[in-house]
Every structure is written in structure tokens, then in C-alpha cells.
Write a protein that holds these residues in place. Structure first.
Motif, PDB file in Angstrom:
ATOM      1  N   GLY A  15      17.306  50.530 -49.497  1.00  0.00           N
ATOM      2  CA  GLY A  15      16.128  50.052 -50.209  1.00  0.00           C
ATOM      3  C   GLY A  15      16.450  49.399 -51.534  1.00  0.00           C
ATOM      4  O   GLY A  15      15.575  48.764 -52.144  1.00  0.00           O
ATOM      5  N   GLY A  16      17.676  49.534 -51.977  1.00  0.00           N
ATOM      6  CA  GLY A  16      18.088  48.971 -53.257  1.00  0.00           C
ATOM      7  C   GLY A  16      18.448  47.503 -53.159  1.00  0.00           C
ATOM      8  O   GLY A  16      18.328  46.871 -52.102  1.00  0.00           O
ATOM      9  N   SER A  17      18.922  46.972 -54.293  1.00  0.00           N
ATOM     10  CA  SER A  17      19.257  45.549 -54.385  1.00  0.00           C
ATOM     11  C   SER A  17      20.614  45.346 -55.032  1.00  0.00           C
ATOM     12  O   SER A  17      21.059  46.174 -55.842  1.00  0.00           O
ATOM     13  CB  SER A  17      18.195  44.820 -55.220  1.00  0.00           C
ATOM     14  OG  SER A  17      16.923  44.933 -54.654  1.00  0.00           O
ATOM     15  N   LEU A  18      21.237  44.247 -54.658  1.00  0.00           N
ATOM     16  CA  LEU A  18      22.477  43.807 -55.284  1.00  0.00           C
ATOM     17  C   LEU A  18      22.468  42.286 -55.343  1.00  0.00           C
ATOM     18  O   LEU A  18      21.825  41.634 -54.511  1.00  0.00           O
ATOM     19  CB  LEU A  18      23.711  44.264 -54.488  1.00  0.00           C
ATOM     20  CG  LEU A  18      24.134  45.727 -54.567  1.00  0.00           C
ATOM     21  CD1 LEU A  18      25.265  45.993 -53.581  1.00  0.00           C
ATOM     22  CD2 LEU A  18      24.540  46.116 -55.965  1.00  0.00           C
ATOM     23  N   ARG A  19      23.201  41.756 -56.305  1.00  0.00           N
ATOM     24  CA  ARG A  19      23.339  40.305 -56.409  1.00  0.00           C
ATOM     25  C   ARG A  19      24.829  39.957 -56.443  1.00  0.00           C
ATOM     26  O   ARG A  19      25.552  40.390 -57.336  1.00  0.00           O
ATOM     27  CB  ARG A  19      22.660  39.775 -57.665  1.00  0.00           C
ATOM     28  CG  ARG A  19      22.620  38.255 -57.744  1.00  0.00           C
ATOM     29  CD  ARG A  19      22.116  37.795 -59.077  1.00  0.00           C
ATOM     30  NE  ARG A  19      21.809  36.375 -59.127  1.00  0.00           N
ATOM     31  CZ  ARG A  19      22.062  35.588 -60.155  1.00  0.00           C
ATOM     32  NH1 ARG A  19      22.640  36.090 -61.236  1.00  0.00           N
ATOM     33  NH2 ARG A  19      21.735  34.310 -60.135  1.00  0.00           N
ATOM     34  N   LEU A  20      25.246  39.178 -55.459  1.00  0.00           N
ATOM     35  CA  LEU A  20      26.630  38.732 -55.398  1.00  0.00           C
ATOM     36  C   LEU A  20      26.756  37.357 -56.048  1.00  0.00           C
ATOM     37  O   LEU A  20      25.854  36.523 -55.919  1.00  0.00           O
ATOM     38  CB  LEU A  20      27.117  38.669 -53.950  1.00  0.00           C
ATOM     39  CG  LEU A  20      26.974  39.938 -53.108  1.00  0.00           C
ATOM     40  CD1 LEU A  20      27.571  39.707 -51.724  1.00  0.00           C
ATOM     41  CD2 LEU A  20      27.616  41.117 -53.788  1.00  0.00           C
ATOM     42  N   SER A  21      27.901  37.141 -56.684  1.00  0.00           N
ATOM     43  CA  SER A  21      28.190  35.841 -57.292  1.00  0.00           C
ATOM     44  C   SER A  21      29.558  35.362 -56.837  1.00  0.00           C
ATOM     45  O   SER A  21      30.453  36.168 -56.574  1.00  0.00           O
ATOM     46  CB  SER A  21      28.190  35.947 -58.818  1.00  0.00           C
ATOM     47  OG  SER A  21      26.954  36.369 -59.313  1.00  0.00           O
ATOM     48  N   TYR A  79      25.200  32.246 -55.209  1.00  0.00           N
ATOM     49  CA  TYR A  79      24.720  33.617 -55.365  1.00  0.00           C
ATOM     50  C   TYR A  79      24.087  34.097 -54.061  1.00  0.00           C
ATOM     51  O   TYR A  79      23.601  33.303 -53.256  1.00  0.00           O
ATOM     52  CB  TYR A  79      23.679  33.699 -56.479  1.00  0.00           C
ATOM     53  CG  TYR A  79      24.128  33.114 -57.792  1.00  0.00           C
ATOM     54  CD1 TYR A  79      23.806  31.812 -58.139  1.00  0.00           C
ATOM     55  CD2 TYR A  79      24.881  33.865 -58.690  1.00  0.00           C
ATOM     56  CE1 TYR A  79      24.218  31.263 -59.337  1.00  0.00           C
ATOM     57  CE2 TYR A  79      25.296  33.326 -59.907  1.00  0.00           C
ATOM     58  CZ  TYR A  79      24.963  32.025 -60.213  1.00  0.00           C
ATOM     59  OH  TYR A  79      25.380  31.488 -61.410  1.00  0.00           O
ATOM     60  N   LEU A  80      24.086  35.413 -53.908  1.00  0.00           N
ATOM     61  CA  LEU A  80      23.362  36.024 -52.801  1.00  0.00           C
ATOM     62  C   LEU A  80      22.586  37.203 -53.352  1.00  0.00           C
ATOM     63  O   LEU A  80      23.169  38.213 -53.742  1.00  0.00           O
ATOM     64  CB  LEU A  80      24.315  36.493 -51.694  1.00  0.00           C
ATOM     65  CG  LEU A  80      23.632  37.033 -50.443  1.00  0.00           C
ATOM     66  CD1 LEU A  80      22.892  35.909 -49.706  1.00  0.00           C
ATOM     67  CD2 LEU A  80      24.637  37.699 -49.507  1.00  0.00           C
ATOM     68  N   GLN A  81      21.277  37.050 -53.412  1.00  0.00           N
ATOM     69  CA  GLN A  81      20.398  38.133 -53.841  1.00  0.00           C
ATOM     70  C   GLN A  81      20.028  38.939 -52.615  1.00  0.00           C
ATOM     71  O   GLN A  81      19.447  38.400 -51.670  1.00  0.00           O
ATOM     72  CB  GLN A  81      19.156  37.586 -54.522  1.00  0.00           C
ATOM     73  CG  GLN A  81      18.182  38.662 -54.985  1.00  0.00           C
ATOM     74  CD  GLN A  81      18.734  39.508 -56.122  1.00  0.00           C
ATOM     75  OE1 GLN A  81      19.248  38.978 -57.091  1.00  0.00           O
ATOM     76  NE2 GLN A  81      18.642  40.825 -55.983  1.00  0.00           N
ATOM     77  N   MET A  82      20.365  40.221 -52.646  1.00  0.00           N
ATOM     78  CA  MET A  82      20.110  41.092 -51.498  1.00  0.00           C
ATOM     79  C   MET A  82      19.114  42.171 -51.905  1.00  0.00           C
ATOM     80  O   MET A  82      19.363  42.904 -52.874  1.00  0.00           O
ATOM     81  CB  MET A  82      21.420  41.722 -51.023  1.00  0.00           C
ATOM     82  CG  MET A  82      22.500  40.709 -50.688  1.00  0.00           C
ATOM     83  SD  MET A  82      24.002  41.445 -50.011  1.00  0.00           S
ATOM     84  CE  MET A  82      24.600  42.342 -51.434  1.00  0.00           C
ATOM     85  N   THR A  83      18.017  42.256 -51.198  1.00  0.00           N
ATOM     86  CA  THR A  83      17.006  43.275 -51.463  1.00  0.00           C
ATOM     87  C   THR A  83      16.741  44.075 -50.194  1.00  0.00           C
ATOM     88  O   THR A  83      17.152  43.686 -49.099  1.00  0.00           O
ATOM     89  CB  THR A  83      15.697  42.635 -51.958  1.00  0.00           C
ATOM     90  OG1 THR A  83      15.169  41.803 -50.923  1.00  0.00           O
ATOM     91  CG2 THR A  83      15.929  41.800 -53.204  1.00  0.00           C
ATOM     92  N   SER A  84      16.035  45.179 -50.366  1.00  0.00           N
ATOM     93  CA  SER A  84      15.703  46.052 -49.229  1.00  0.00           C
ATOM     94  C   SER A  84      16.937  46.315 -48.374  1.00  0.00           C
ATOM     95  O   SER A  84      16.899  46.220 -47.146  1.00  0.00           O
ATOM     96  CB  SER A  84      14.596  45.420 -48.385  1.00  0.00           C
ATOM     97  OG  SER A  84      13.435  45.205 -49.155  1.00  0.00           O
TER      98      SER A  84
END
Length: 115
Positions: A15-21, A79-84
Motif C-alpha cells: 500500500g506504500g509508495s516509492l519513487r525511482l530515479s 522517474y517511476l512513481q510507484m503507488t499502492s
């Protein structure tokens, strides 16, 4: 020789989020597309998301609506914004940049999603 430096991976609860660069160490010319792939243990590397120089995006069915790929054109950064996030998203994520003449890969960043 261009190298891709990835960051942003880590351990997160479901359920959390991460952002890859992903930042290239050198100049990129004749850019064609940028993207993110992932490889889970015992599985083949698969495309997660991609974005063309024209801005067209493509996503794996399993991440549609949860992940967003974006880029900074001036810096050739992706970037890759990952949610849920789900446990099945656990994998090593690789940055990929394609030009007319070459394809570059990052070293990979681990994303682990706990249940």
C-alpha cells in the motif's frame, strides 16, 4: 561510456509508495525512449513502463493505474512513481535508455514490498 545511476529503491509495506530515479552519467544523444524493467527471483526481466521521446507512455497491465513514468527532458532523467505497492511488485528494477545507436542499462535497484 554512459552509465545510468538509479536510486529510490527500498523496503516498503504493502500500500506504500516509492519513487525511482535514473540519471545518466554522461550525455545522451539521439534519445529514442526511456523505461523501467524489473526482474523478480526466478522470473524473466519484464517491461514495467516506458516513455518515448515524443512522450508516449506504455505500461505493463499489472501496474496500470498505480505506476507513473515521467522524464526531465533537459536532464535525460527518468522517474517511476510507484503507488499502492503490492508484494508481487518485489523485484530488482532496472532503468533502460535507448538511443538510435545504443541501449544502456542501470545496475538495478531493489524494491521489496512486505505484506
Amino acid at each position: 561510456q554512459v552509465q545510468l545511476v538509479e536510486s529510490g529503491g527500498g523496503l516498503v509495506q504493502a500500500g506504500g509508495s516509492l519513487r525511482l530515479s535514473c540519471v545518466p552519467s554522461g550525455s545522451i544523444v539521439t534519445l529514442s525512449s526511456m523505461g523501467w524493467y524489473r526482474q523478480a527471483p526466478g522470473k524473466q526481466r519484464e517491461l514495467v513502463a516506458s516513455i518515448t521521446v515524443g512522450g508516449r507512455t506504455d505500461y505493463a497491465e499489472s501496474v496500470k493505474g498505480r505506476f507513473t513514468i515521467s522524464r526531465d527532458t533537459a536532464k535525460n532523467t527518468v522517474y517511476l512513481q510507484m503507488t499502492s505497492l503490492k508484494p508481487e511488485d518485489t523485484a530488482v528494477y532496472y532503468c533502460n535508455i535507448r538511443t538510435i545507436l545504443a541501449t544502456y542499462w542501470g545496475q538495478g535497484t531493489q524494491v521489496t514490498v512486505s505484506a
